[in-house]
Design a protein around this motif. Structure first.
Motif, PDB file in Angstrom:
ATOM      1  N   VAL A 122      33.000  53.207  40.044  1.00  0.00           N
ATOM      2  CA  VAL A 122      32.635  54.326  39.177  1.00  0.00           C
ATOM      3  C   VAL A 122      32.494  55.569  40.046  1.00  0.00           C
ATOM      4  O   VAL A 122      31.827  55.540  41.073  1.00  0.00           O
ATOM      5  CB  VAL A 122      31.324  54.032  38.418  1.00  0.00           C
ATOM      6  CG1 VAL A 122      30.894  55.242  37.599  1.00  0.00           C
ATOM      7  CG2 VAL A 122      31.485  52.806  37.532  1.00  0.00           C
ATOM      8  N   GLY A 123      33.125  56.662  39.650  1.00  0.00           N
ATOM      9  CA  GLY A 123      33.079  57.869  40.465  1.00  0.00           C
ATOM     10  C   GLY A 123      33.760  57.656  41.797  1.00  0.00           C
ATOM     11  O   GLY A 123      33.243  58.067  42.843  1.00  0.00           O
ATOM     12  N   ASP A 149      34.283  60.668  44.234  1.00  0.00           N
ATOM     13  CA  ASP A 149      33.021  61.132  44.801  1.00  0.00           C
ATOM     14  C   ASP A 149      32.550  60.176  45.883  1.00  0.00           C
ATOM     15  O   ASP A 149      32.018  60.580  46.917  1.00  0.00           O
ATOM     16  CB  ASP A 149      31.949  61.239  43.713  1.00  0.00           C
ATOM     17  CG  ASP A 149      32.235  62.349  42.728  1.00  0.00           C
ATOM     18  OD1 ASP A 149      32.945  63.298  43.108  1.00  0.00           O
ATOM     19  OD2 ASP A 149      31.747  62.273  41.587  1.00  0.00           O
ATOM     20  N   ASN A 181      29.729  58.829  49.696  1.00  0.00           N
ATOM     21  CA  ASN A 181      28.766  57.790  49.355  1.00  0.00           C
ATOM     22  C   ASN A 181      29.223  56.386  49.695  1.00  0.00           C
ATOM     23  O   ASN A 181      28.645  55.411  49.233  1.00  0.00           O
ATOM     24  CB  ASN A 181      28.463  57.864  47.846  1.00  0.00           C
ATOM     25  CG  ASN A 181      27.828  59.182  47.470  1.00  0.00           C
ATOM     26  OD1 ASN A 181      27.006  59.710  48.212  1.00  0.00           O
ATOM     27  ND2 ASN A 181      28.233  59.723  46.334  1.00  0.00           N
ATOM     28  N   TRP A 193      27.331  49.809  45.536  1.00  0.00           N
ATOM     29  CA  TRP A 193      28.264  50.709  44.865  1.00  0.00           C
ATOM     30  C   TRP A 193      28.247  50.429  43.377  1.00  0.00           C
ATOM     31  O   TRP A 193      28.166  49.267  42.944  1.00  0.00           O
ATOM     32  CB  TRP A 193      29.681  50.505  45.386  1.00  0.00           C
ATOM     33  CG  TRP A 193      29.895  50.977  46.789  1.00  0.00           C
ATOM     34  CD1 TRP A 193      29.007  51.607  47.599  1.00  0.00           C
ATOM     35  CD2 TRP A 193      31.105  50.833  47.550  1.00  0.00           C
ATOM     36  NE1 TRP A 193      29.576  51.881  48.820  1.00  0.00           N
ATOM     37  CE2 TRP A 193      30.852  51.420  48.816  1.00  0.00           C
ATOM     38  CE3 TRP A 193      32.348  50.280  47.283  1.00  0.00           C
ATOM     39  CZ2 TRP A 193      31.823  51.450  49.818  1.00  0.00           C
ATOM     40  CZ3 TRP A 193      33.317  50.311  48.271  1.00  0.00           C
ATOM     41  CH2 TRP A 193      33.056  50.898  49.522  1.00  0.00           C
ATOM     42  N   GLU A 194      28.385  51.479  42.585  1.00  0.00           N
ATOM     43  CA  GLU A 194      28.470  51.303  41.142  1.00  0.00           C
ATOM     44  C   GLU A 194      29.899  50.930  40.759  1.00  0.00           C
ATOM     45  O   GLU A 194      30.858  51.593  41.167  1.00  0.00           O
ATOM     46  CB  GLU A 194      28.055  52.566  40.398  1.00  0.00           C
ATOM     47  CG  GLU A 194      27.970  52.353  38.890  1.00  0.00           C
ATOM     48  CD  GLU A 194      27.468  53.563  38.128  1.00  0.00           C
ATOM     49  OE1 GLU A 194      27.157  53.407  36.932  1.00  0.00           O
ATOM     50  OE2 GLU A 194      27.385  54.655  38.732  1.00  0.00           O
ATOM     51  N   ARG A 251      28.741  47.897  33.450  1.00  0.00           N
ATOM     52  CA  ARG A 251      28.515  48.682  34.657  1.00  0.00           C
ATOM     53  C   ARG A 251      27.268  48.203  35.385  1.00  0.00           C
ATOM     54  O   ARG A 251      26.292  47.792  34.762  1.00  0.00           O
ATOM     55  CB  ARG A 251      28.349  50.168  34.328  1.00  0.00           C
ATOM     56  CG  ARG A 251      29.628  50.883  33.974  1.00  0.00           C
ATOM     57  CD  ARG A 251      29.407  52.387  33.975  1.00  0.00           C
ATOM     58  NE  ARG A 251      30.618  53.116  33.657  1.00  0.00           N
ATOM     59  CZ  ARG A 251      30.755  54.429  33.803  1.00  0.00           C
ATOM     60  NH1 ARG A 251      29.733  55.152  34.244  1.00  0.00           N
ATOM     61  NH2 ARG A 251      31.887  55.023  33.492  1.00  0.00           N
TER      62      ARG A 251
END
Length: 216
Positions: free
Chosen positions: A158-159, A162, A167, A173-174, A182
């Motif tokens: 996710v993301g 980014d 990150n 981690w998502e 999720r």
């Protein structure tokens, strides 16, 4: 297949290489045994890597092996990268072997196993493989409230962009599963779909590694 064609084949997304079966549970397995000579090839490869035997490894490597998408190719370059700190290809080969083997496009042999599977419309860059049969997914980035257990499956970060920017060092981690759930997962138990993969093809009556690359 020419070097240029191999570069195109290695660069396309995994779904274009796929066998008909959808990517669900991706436990390492050997699905190559039915291919003539595949077991002998794998045994030689496993033995060479386990013993860090470059001469033995060379017997199953195509002289023009593709190593990256920036022009890196050939046995001499591969030999130099086996122990080089920036590449450590012995270790990468060892990991790929442990992740299984499958049959893919044009009767090629691919490792890891999951590279022969169909990932549908999942984004190749943002897709990761869960490395384990009982990997917890948490509700928060602090590892609180386990909400699921994942089993050798494909998830999307996710993301993702980014994450790439800053990150990636976060412990968790998502990710999102294929059914839309999720949560947060230990990033050390995730392997990028476009991490190192090996493609072998029939050459002069035997199997030769024609591609060993990471990236896309």
């Amino acid at each position: 297949m020419t070097l240029a064609l191999r570069m195109i084949a290695g660069a396309i997304a995994p779904m274009a290489l796929a066998a008909p079966a959808a990517a669900e549970h991706l436990e390492p397995r050997n699905a190559c045994s039915a291919m003539a000579g595949a077991d002998e090839f794998r045994m030689t490869l496993v033995t060479a890597v386990a013993n860090r035997d470059a001469e033995m490894l060379q017997t199953v490597v195509d002289p023009d092996i593709l190593l990256d998408f920036g022009g890196g190719s050939g046995w001499r370059e591969m030999r130099a990268r086996l122990d080089a700190a920036d590449y450590r290809l012995w270790d990468e080969l060892d990991t790929v072997i442990r992740l299984g083997c499958d049959r893919a496009y044009q009767d090629s042999l691919v490792m890891p196993y999951y590279w022969g599977q169909d990932f549908g419309d999942m984004d190749a860059y943002g897709t990761y493989i869960v490395l384990g049969a009982d990997v917890p997914m948490f509700a928060t980035a602090k590892g609180e409230s386990r909400i699921a257990r994942l089993r050798w499956e494909a998830v999307e970060a996710v993301g993702f962009f980014d994450m790439v920017e800053g990150n990636r060092e976060a412990p968790l981690w998502e990710v999102q599963t294929r059914n839309g759930k999720r949560g947060f997962v230990d990033h050390t138990l995730l392997r990028a779909l476009v991490d190192y993969r090996l493609i072998a093809e029939q050459r002069d009556g035997g199997w030769k590694i024609t591609t060993f690359v990471a990236g896309d």
